[in-house]
Write an enzyme that holds these catalytic residues in place. Sequence first.
Site, PDB file in Angstrom:
ATOM      1  N   GLY A  83      -3.745 -18.896  15.498  1.00  0.00           N
ATOM      2  CA  GLY A  83      -4.221 -19.267  16.828  1.00  0.00           C
ATOM      3  C   GLY A  83      -4.514 -18.018  17.626  1.00  0.00           C
ATOM      4  O   GLY A  83      -3.913 -16.970  17.393  1.00  0.00           O
TER       5      GLY A  83
ATOM      6  N   HIS B 270      -0.839 -19.000  26.799  1.00  0.00           N
ATOM      7  CA  HIS B 270      -1.503 -17.699  26.973  1.00  0.00           C
ATOM      8  C   HIS B 270      -2.516 -17.753  28.113  1.00  0.00           C
ATOM      9  O   HIS B 270      -2.658 -16.800  28.880  1.00  0.00           O
ATOM     10  CB  HIS B 270      -2.245 -17.288  25.693  1.00  0.00           C
ATOM     11  CG  HIS B 270      -1.392 -16.599  24.671  1.00  0.00           C
ATOM     12  ND1 HIS B 270      -0.690 -15.441  24.927  1.00  0.00           N
ATOM     13  CD2 HIS B 270      -1.155 -16.889  23.371  1.00  0.00           C
ATOM     14  CE1 HIS B 270      -0.048 -15.050  23.826  1.00  0.00           C
ATOM     15  NE2 HIS B 270      -0.306 -15.922  22.872  1.00  0.00           N
TER      16      HIS B 270
ATOM     17  N   CYS C  89       3.347 -14.391  17.178  1.00  0.00           N
ATOM     18  CA  CYS C  89       2.207 -14.218  18.071  1.00  0.00           C
ATOM     19  C   CYS C  89       1.525 -12.903  17.720  1.00  0.00           C
ATOM     20  O   CYS C  89       2.210 -11.901  17.508  1.00  0.00           O
ATOM     21  CB  CYS C  89       2.704 -14.190  19.523  1.00  0.00           C
ATOM     22  SG  CYS C  89       1.396 -13.960  20.729  1.00  0.00           S
ATOM     23  N   LEU C  90       0.207 -12.917  17.666  1.00  0.00           N
ATOM     24  CA  LEU C  90      -0.517 -11.686  17.317  1.00  0.00           C
ATOM     25  C   LEU C  90      -0.310 -10.595  18.358  1.00  0.00           C
ATOM     26  O   LEU C  90      -0.526  -9.424  18.067  1.00  0.00           O
ATOM     27  CB  LEU C  90      -2.010 -11.984  17.129  1.00  0.00           C
ATOM     28  CG  LEU C  90      -2.343 -12.885  15.929  1.00  0.00           C
ATOM     29  CD1 LEU C  90      -3.838 -13.174  15.866  1.00  0.00           C
ATOM     30  CD2 LEU C  90      -1.863 -12.247  14.632  1.00  0.00           C
TER      31      LEU C  90
ATOM     32  N   GLN D  66      -5.819 -12.983  24.926  1.00  0.00           N
ATOM     33  CA  GLN D  66      -5.310 -11.947  24.016  1.00  0.00           C
ATOM     34  C   GLN D  66      -6.374 -10.930  23.617  1.00  0.00           C
ATOM     35  O   GLN D  66      -6.035  -9.862  23.105  1.00  0.00           O
ATOM     36  CB  GLN D  66      -4.741 -12.596  22.748  1.00  0.00           C
ATOM     37  CG  GLN D  66      -3.487 -13.400  23.003  1.00  0.00           C
ATOM     38  CD  GLN D  66      -3.057 -14.111  21.733  1.00  0.00           C
ATOM     39  OE1 GLN D  66      -3.556 -15.173  21.417  1.00  0.00           O
ATOM     40  NE2 GLN D  66      -2.162 -13.504  21.001  1.00  0.00           N
TER      41      GLN D  66
ATOM     42  N   HIS E 161       1.343 -23.140  22.513  1.00  0.00           N
ATOM     43  CA  HIS E 161       1.501 -21.685  22.563  1.00  0.00           C
ATOM     44  C   HIS E 161       0.224 -21.028  23.112  1.00  0.00           C
ATOM     45  O   HIS E 161       0.293 -20.175  24.001  1.00  0.00           O
ATOM     46  CB  HIS E 161       1.827 -21.196  21.135  1.00  0.00           C
ATOM     47  CG  HIS E 161       1.931 -19.721  20.970  1.00  0.00           C
ATOM     48  ND1 HIS E 161       3.067 -19.107  20.510  1.00  0.00           N
ATOM     49  CD2 HIS E 161       1.036 -18.715  21.179  1.00  0.00           C
ATOM     50  CE1 HIS E 161       2.864 -17.791  20.457  1.00  0.00           C
ATOM     51  NE2 HIS E 161       1.629 -17.534  20.850  1.00  0.00           N
ATOM     52  N   GLU E 162      -0.935 -21.484  22.598  1.00  0.00           N
ATOM     53  CA  GLU E 162      -2.198 -20.874  23.033  1.00  0.00           C
ATOM     54  C   GLU E 162      -2.547 -21.275  24.465  1.00  0.00           C
ATOM     55  O   GLU E 162      -3.086 -20.474  25.224  1.00  0.00           O
ATOM     56  CB  GLU E 162      -3.348 -21.233  22.078  1.00  0.00           C
ATOM     57  CG  GLU E 162      -3.137 -20.868  20.612  1.00  0.00           C
ATOM     58  CD  GLU E 162      -2.689 -19.431  20.383  1.00  0.00           C
ATOM     59  OE1 GLU E 162      -3.010 -18.545  21.201  1.00  0.00           O
ATOM     60  OE2 GLU E 162      -1.987 -19.193  19.384  1.00  0.00           O
TER      61      GLU E 162
HETATM   62 NI    NI Z   1       0.337 -15.891  20.925  1.00  0.00          NI
END
Ligand code: NI
Length: 167
Positions: free
Chosen positions: A46, A137, A91-92, A51, A133-134
Amino acid sequence: MALLTILEFPDPRLRTKAQPVTVFDAALKQLVADMFETMYAAPGVGLAATQVNVHRQLLIMDMSEDKSDPHVLINPRLLDQGGEQVFQEGCLSFPGIYADVERALRVKVAAQDVDGKPFELEVEGPLAVCMQHEMDHLQGKVFVDYLSPLKRSMLLKKLDKKRKQSA
Ligand code: NI
Protein backbone atom coordinates in the site's frame (compact mmCIF):
# COMPACT_ATOMS: atom_id res chain seq x y z
CA MET A 1 7.36 5.86 -15.44
CA ALA A 2 9.53 6.90 -12.57
CA LEU A 3 10.40 5.74 -9.11
CA LEU A 4 9.33 8.28 -6.52
CA THR A 5 11.14 9.05 -3.28
CA ILE A 6 9.32 7.72 -0.22
CA LEU A 7 9.39 10.02 2.81
CA GLU A 8 10.60 8.30 5.94
CA PHE A 9 9.59 8.93 9.51
CA PRO A 10 10.12 11.35 11.27
CA ASP A 11 9.90 13.55 8.17
CA PRO A 12 7.39 16.24 9.24
CA ARG A 13 5.80 16.18 5.77
CA LEU A 14 4.25 12.82 6.73
CA ARG A 15 2.05 14.84 9.10
CA THR A 16 0.48 16.87 6.29
CA LYS A 17 -3.26 16.55 5.81
CA ALA A 18 -4.02 15.79 2.17
CA GLN A 19 -6.37 17.96 0.14
CA PRO A 20 -9.07 16.53 -2.13
CA VAL A 21 -8.18 15.68 -5.73
CA THR A 22 -10.21 17.98 -7.98
CA VAL A 23 -8.54 17.53 -11.38
CA PHE A 24 -8.63 14.10 -13.03
CA ASP A 25 -6.11 14.58 -15.81
CA ALA A 26 -3.15 12.86 -17.47
CA ALA A 27 -0.83 14.09 -14.71
CA LEU A 28 -2.96 12.27 -12.11
CA LYS A 29 -2.81 9.04 -14.16
CA GLN A 30 0.96 9.42 -14.42
CA LEU A 31 1.22 9.92 -10.65
CA VAL A 32 -0.83 6.76 -10.05
CA ALA A 33 1.39 4.78 -12.47
CA ASP A 34 4.53 6.09 -10.77
CA MET A 35 3.12 5.27 -7.33
CA PHE A 36 2.44 1.67 -8.41
CA GLU A 37 5.95 1.33 -9.82
CA THR A 38 7.36 2.74 -6.57
CA MET A 39 5.21 0.52 -4.34
CA TYR A 40 5.97 -2.69 -6.29
CA ALA A 41 9.70 -1.89 -6.37
CA ALA A 42 9.90 -1.23 -2.61
CA PRO A 43 8.23 -3.81 -2.29
CA GLY A 44 5.06 -2.84 -0.47
CA VAL A 45 1.32 -3.53 -0.46
CA GLY A 46 0.00 0.00 0.00
CA LEU A 47 1.11 3.56 -0.61
CA ALA A 48 -0.52 6.90 0.11
CA ALA A 49 0.31 10.00 -1.95
CA THR A 50 1.40 11.67 1.32
CA GLN A 51 4.34 9.24 1.44
CA VAL A 52 5.65 10.49 -1.90
CA ASN A 53 5.19 14.10 -0.81
CA VAL A 54 2.02 14.71 -2.83
CA HIS A 55 -0.57 16.02 -0.42
CA ARG A 56 -3.69 14.93 -2.25
CA GLN A 57 -6.26 12.33 -1.19
CA LEU A 58 -5.02 9.38 -3.21
CA LEU A 59 -3.94 5.91 -2.16
CA ILE A 60 -3.09 2.65 -3.89
CA MET A 61 -3.04 -0.95 -2.65
CA ASP A 62 -2.25 -4.40 -3.95
CA MET A 63 -2.00 -7.27 -1.49
CA SER A 64 -1.79 -10.00 -4.13
CA GLU A 65 1.42 -11.96 -4.67
CA ASP A 66 1.45 -11.34 -8.42
CA LYS A 67 0.39 -7.68 -8.83
CA SER A 68 -3.08 -8.88 -9.86
CA ASP A 69 -5.27 -6.92 -7.44
CA PRO A 70 -4.43 -3.23 -7.83
CA HIS A 71 -6.75 -0.71 -6.18
CA VAL A 72 -6.74 3.05 -6.67
CA LEU A 73 -8.82 5.15 -4.29
CA ILE A 74 -9.15 8.86 -4.80
CA ASN A 75 -10.87 11.05 -2.20
CA PRO A 76 -11.74 7.97 -0.09
CA ARG A 77 -14.27 8.43 2.66
CA LEU A 78 -15.30 5.91 5.29
CA LEU A 79 -18.98 4.88 5.04
CA ASP A 80 -19.10 2.05 7.53
CA GLN A 81 -16.91 -0.21 9.63
CA GLY A 82 -17.37 -3.18 11.91
CA GLY A 83 -15.65 -5.82 13.98
CA GLU A 84 -12.06 -5.74 15.08
CA GLN A 85 -8.77 -7.41 14.25
CA VAL A 86 -5.16 -7.22 15.29
CA PHE A 87 -2.66 -7.35 12.45
CA GLN A 88 1.09 -6.90 12.32
CA GLU A 89 1.66 -3.79 10.24
CA GLY A 90 4.66 -2.36 8.51
CA CYS A 91 5.05 0.82 6.50
CA LEU A 92 7.36 1.91 3.69
CA SER A 93 8.00 5.09 5.69
CA PHE A 94 9.31 2.93 8.59
CA PRO A 95 11.58 0.45 6.82
CA GLY A 96 12.20 -2.76 8.72
CA ILE A 97 9.90 -2.27 11.70
CA TYR A 98 6.58 -3.95 12.42
CA ALA A 99 3.96 -3.74 15.15
CA ASP A 100 0.56 -5.14 16.02
CA VAL A 101 -2.24 -2.63 15.60
CA GLU A 102 -5.92 -3.09 16.37
CA ARG A 103 -8.31 -1.90 13.67
CA ALA A 104 -11.78 -2.56 12.28
CA LEU A 105 -12.22 -5.96 10.61
CA ARG A 106 -14.38 -4.61 7.79
CA VAL A 107 -14.57 -1.22 6.18
CA LYS A 108 -16.76 0.21 3.48
CA VAL A 109 -15.54 3.30 1.66
CA ALA A 110 -16.73 5.58 -1.09
CA ALA A 111 -14.05 6.84 -3.45
CA GLN A 112 -13.39 7.94 -7.02
CA ASP A 113 -11.33 6.24 -9.72
CA VAL A 114 -8.66 7.96 -11.85
CA ASP A 115 -11.37 9.30 -14.14
CA GLY A 116 -13.32 10.77 -11.23
CA LYS A 117 -16.02 8.11 -11.40
CA PRO A 118 -17.46 7.35 -7.94
CA PHE A 119 -17.54 3.81 -6.57
CA GLU A 120 -17.91 1.98 -3.29
CA LEU A 121 -15.63 -0.73 -1.98
CA GLU A 122 -16.15 -3.04 0.97
CA VAL A 123 -13.20 -5.06 2.20
CA GLU A 124 -12.26 -7.11 5.21
CA GLY A 125 -9.23 -8.75 6.79
CA PRO A 126 -5.73 -7.73 5.66
CA LEU A 127 -7.00 -5.53 2.83
CA ALA A 128 -9.18 -3.64 5.33
CA VAL A 129 -6.08 -3.11 7.49
CA CYS A 130 -4.20 -1.75 4.49
CA MET A 131 -7.08 0.56 3.58
CA GLN A 132 -7.31 2.01 7.09
CA HIS A 133 -3.51 2.38 7.31
CA GLU A 134 -3.33 4.26 3.99
CA MET A 135 -6.37 6.43 4.77
CA ASP A 136 -4.61 7.42 8.01
CA HIS A 137 -1.59 8.62 6.00
CA LEU A 138 -3.87 11.04 4.14
CA GLN A 139 -4.79 12.52 7.54
CA GLY A 140 -1.13 12.81 8.57
CA LYS A 141 -1.40 9.83 10.86
CA VAL A 142 1.03 6.88 11.03
CA PHE A 143 0.68 3.39 12.52
CA VAL A 144 3.04 3.96 15.45
CA ASP A 145 0.59 6.63 16.70
CA TYR A 146 -1.57 3.72 17.89
CA LEU A 147 1.13 2.20 20.09
CA SER A 148 1.75 2.82 23.77
CA PRO A 149 4.53 5.37 24.44
CA LEU A 150 6.84 2.58 25.65
CA LYS A 151 6.26 0.33 22.66
CA ARG A 152 6.58 3.30 20.31
CA SER A 153 9.91 4.43 21.73
CA MET A 154 11.26 0.88 21.52
CA LEU A 155 10.28 0.63 17.88
CA LEU A 156 11.65 4.04 16.99
CA LYS A 157 14.98 3.14 18.61
CA LYS A 158 15.02 0.03 16.46
CA LEU A 159 14.27 2.13 13.36
CA ASP A 160 17.17 4.42 14.27
CA LYS A 161 19.50 1.49 14.72
CA LYS A 162 18.52 -0.02 11.36
CA ARG A 163 19.17 3.34 9.71
CA LYS A 164 22.63 3.62 11.24
CA GLN A 165 23.42 0.08 10.10
CA SER A 166 22.41 0.78 6.52
CA ALA A 167 24.06 4.24 6.39
NI1 NI B 1 2.32 3.34 5.69
